[in-house]
Design an enzyme around this catalytic site. Sequence first.
Site, mmCIF file in Angstrom:
data_model
loop_
_atom_site.group_PDB
_atom_site.id
_atom_site.type_symbol
_atom_site.label_atom_id
_atom_site.label_comp_id
_atom_site.label_asym_id
_atom_site.label_seq_id
_atom_site.Cartn_x
_atom_site.Cartn_y
_atom_site.Cartn_z
ATOM 1 N N ASP A 17 0.866 -1.182 0.000
ATOM 2 C CA ASP A 17 0.000 0.000 0.000
ATOM 3 C C ASP A 17 0.904 1.234 0.000
ATOM 4 O O ASP A 17 2.124 1.114 0.020
ATOM 5 C CB ASP A 17 -0.953 -0.042 1.200
ATOM 6 C CG ASP A 17 -0.212 -0.063 2.527
ATOM 7 O OD1 ASP A 17 1.028 0.113 2.544
ATOM 8 O OD2 ASP A 17 -0.867 -0.270 3.560
ATOM 9 N N SER A 18 0.314 2.413 -0.016
ATOM 10 C CA SER A 18 1.125 3.629 -0.148
ATOM 11 C C SER A 18 1.635 4.126 1.195
ATOM 12 O O SER A 18 2.484 5.008 1.248
ATOM 13 C CB SER A 18 0.288 4.729 -0.774
ATOM 14 O OG SER A 18 -0.715 5.148 0.149
ATOM 15 N N GLY A 19 1.103 3.597 2.267
ATOM 16 C CA GLY A 19 1.451 4.106 3.592
ATOM 17 C C GLY A 19 0.466 5.157 4.065
ATOM 18 O O GLY A 19 0.400 5.481 5.249
ATOM 19 N N ASP A 31 -2.722 8.551 -1.396
ATOM 20 C CA ASP A 31 -4.014 9.245 -1.488
ATOM 21 C C ASP A 31 -4.339 9.842 -0.129
ATOM 22 O O ASP A 31 -3.724 9.488 0.871
ATOM 23 C CB ASP A 31 -5.127 8.278 -1.926
ATOM 24 C CG ASP A 31 -5.253 7.075 -1.003
ATOM 25 O OD1 ASP A 31 -4.280 6.767 -0.291
ATOM 26 O OD2 ASP A 31 -6.310 6.432 -1.002
ATOM 27 N N GLN A 41 -11.037 8.016 -4.947
ATOM 28 C CA GLN A 41 -11.597 8.468 -3.664
ATOM 29 C C GLN A 41 -12.906 9.212 -3.922
ATOM 30 O O GLN A 41 -13.467 9.111 -5.007
ATOM 31 C CB GLN A 41 -10.575 9.349 -2.926
ATOM 32 C CG GLN A 41 -9.395 8.556 -2.332
ATOM 33 C CD GLN A 41 -9.798 7.721 -1.108
ATOM 34 O OE1 GLN A 41 -10.920 7.813 -0.597
ATOM 35 N NE2 GLN A 41 -8.879 6.865 -0.645
ATOM 36 N N ASP A 49 -8.307 -7.111 0.044
ATOM 37 C CA ASP A 49 -7.434 -7.427 1.172
ATOM 38 C C ASP A 49 -8.163 -7.035 2.438
ATOM 39 O O ASP A 49 -9.016 -6.148 2.415
ATOM 40 C CB ASP A 49 -6.131 -6.611 1.125
ATOM 41 C CG ASP A 49 -6.357 -5.185 1.594
ATOM 42 O OD1 ASP A 49 -6.901 -4.392 0.808
ATOM 43 O OD2 ASP A 49 -6.033 -4.872 2.754
ATOM 44 N N CYS A 57 -14.204 -28.139 6.346
ATOM 45 C CA CYS A 57 -12.901 -27.539 6.023
ATOM 46 C C CYS A 57 -11.838 -28.620 5.890
ATOM 47 O O CYS A 57 -11.782 -29.547 6.693
ATOM 48 C CB CYS A 57 -12.496 -26.538 7.103
ATOM 49 S SG CYS A 57 -10.914 -25.737 6.781
ATOM 50 N N CYS A 59 -8.534 -27.915 5.905
ATOM 51 C CA CYS A 59 -7.236 -27.372 6.314
ATOM 52 C C CYS A 59 -6.543 -28.299 7.312
ATOM 53 O O CYS A 59 -7.167 -29.157 7.942
ATOM 54 C CB CYS A 59 -7.369 -25.953 6.868
ATOM 55 S SG CYS A 59 -7.715 -25.835 8.635
ATOM 56 N N CYS A 92 -8.085 -28.311 10.895
ATOM 57 C CA CYS A 92 -9.349 -29.038 11.036
ATOM 58 C C CYS A 92 -9.155 -30.548 10.906
ATOM 59 O O CYS A 92 -9.893 -31.324 11.490
ATOM 60 C CB CYS A 92 -10.359 -28.539 10.007
ATOM 61 S SG CYS A 92 -10.993 -26.898 10.415
ATOM 62 N N HIS A 114 -6.380 -21.666 10.001
ATOM 63 C CA HIS A 114 -7.730 -22.024 9.564
ATOM 64 C C HIS A 114 -8.431 -20.845 8.866
ATOM 65 O O HIS A 114 -9.024 -21.014 7.793
ATOM 66 C CB HIS A 114 -8.596 -22.514 10.726
ATOM 67 C CG HIS A 114 -10.042 -22.567 10.366
ATOM 68 N ND1 HIS A 114 -10.598 -23.606 9.646
ATOM 69 C CD2 HIS A 114 -11.032 -21.654 10.538
ATOM 70 C CE1 HIS A 114 -11.864 -23.340 9.402
ATOM 71 N NE2 HIS A 114 -12.165 -22.172 9.939
HETATM 72 ZN ZN LIG Z 1 -9.974 -25.496 8.889
#
Ligand SMILES: [Zn+2]
Length: 378
Positions: free
Chosen positions: A92-94, A146, A195, A272, A310, A312, A315, A341
């Site tokens: 990101d730009s900060g 921005d 914006q 994000d 799930c 993962c 799990c 998870h």
């Molecule tokens: Zn999981």
Amino acid sequence: MNFSFEIAKTDATGARRGKLTTPHGSIATPFFMPVGTAATVKGLTQGALEDLGAEIILANTYHLYLRPGHELIRRLGGLHRFMSWPRAILTDSGGFQVFSLAQLRKITEDGVRFRSHLDGSEHLLTPEKAAEIQLALGSDIAMVLDECIETPAPRDAAEAALRRTTAWARRARAFFLACASRNGELAQWQFGIVQGATFADLRRESARQLLELDFPGYAIGGLAVGEPHAMTCEVTQEVAALLPKDRPRYLMGVGRPEQIADYVALGIDMMDCVLPTRAARHACLYTSQGRVLIKNARYAQDLGPIDGECSCAVCRRYSRAYLRHLFAAGEITAAILATHHNVHFYLDIMRQIREAIEFGNLAKFSSAMHARYAAGPA
Ligand SMILES: [Zn+2]
């Protein structure tokens, strides 16, 4: 060509499935970026992130500029090498952190002067400086500086921020184009940020002004900061309609699991959010049946997995009772397992969304998610 964006399929809702290619690999779109603030996704090793299938992560320019410093990272071979992450990185730009974390901010036409939240030292972040820092970090995608304002914003404040954001984008673009090419090839992609708070006409004006600068991708900033979800969608739709169809669109800072498909249906390709990682550290787990607040006493003897659907590693191996115990005992493993998870869950939502676009049933997927999450925590 180091960078490209291709759309393979668009469905009836306007959702797009495609591929964004960077020098650090191709990323299937639409995608979600786990947030790695200080060159680490809290609670996950880079190996774990690779195993989870993360193809891109986000790192914060503000944090890395203050500590350990972009010049140090550049000398050590850039951010990919420094953190041993071979896949793509967006920085990101900060700006957002300067406006939300730093003290004594003073905004001028030149940039924003602030004091570090770490040691109180004074710094000036200009559009050129934000671009320079990100070039030093060597991220694949960089964002322009921005002006982020509080919402709801009065119209005159939104207008002033919009004027400055466009002026800063012009300077950032000029600076970037003057120094981003290495051996005649572009080393980084720079995105503009639309914006204009919640004013539709200001959003349209912002988009039009940024289109003149011919960015390879466009972000929509300043949303999902407290306004109702319907308004986030309304403004996103307004802006997305004006953005070039052949360039990636990034909705910054979203979102909750059940909202992701809504944004994708509006033509968003990138997102994000700190939610999956931050919530995990606070014992909030996202599952196919809604949120699970694992500290709840009802899980004390529950031998079932966090989410029966799930796949993962957490799990497959651990029970809700064990996770609950780890949180109750304040063990760091609790955060590690919960983060694993939750990030898997988000990346899996994106896989399901891309599949739904392919088969034309994204709307069905979206309403099922909303129904499950409306029911509240289990
Ligand atoms: Zn999981």
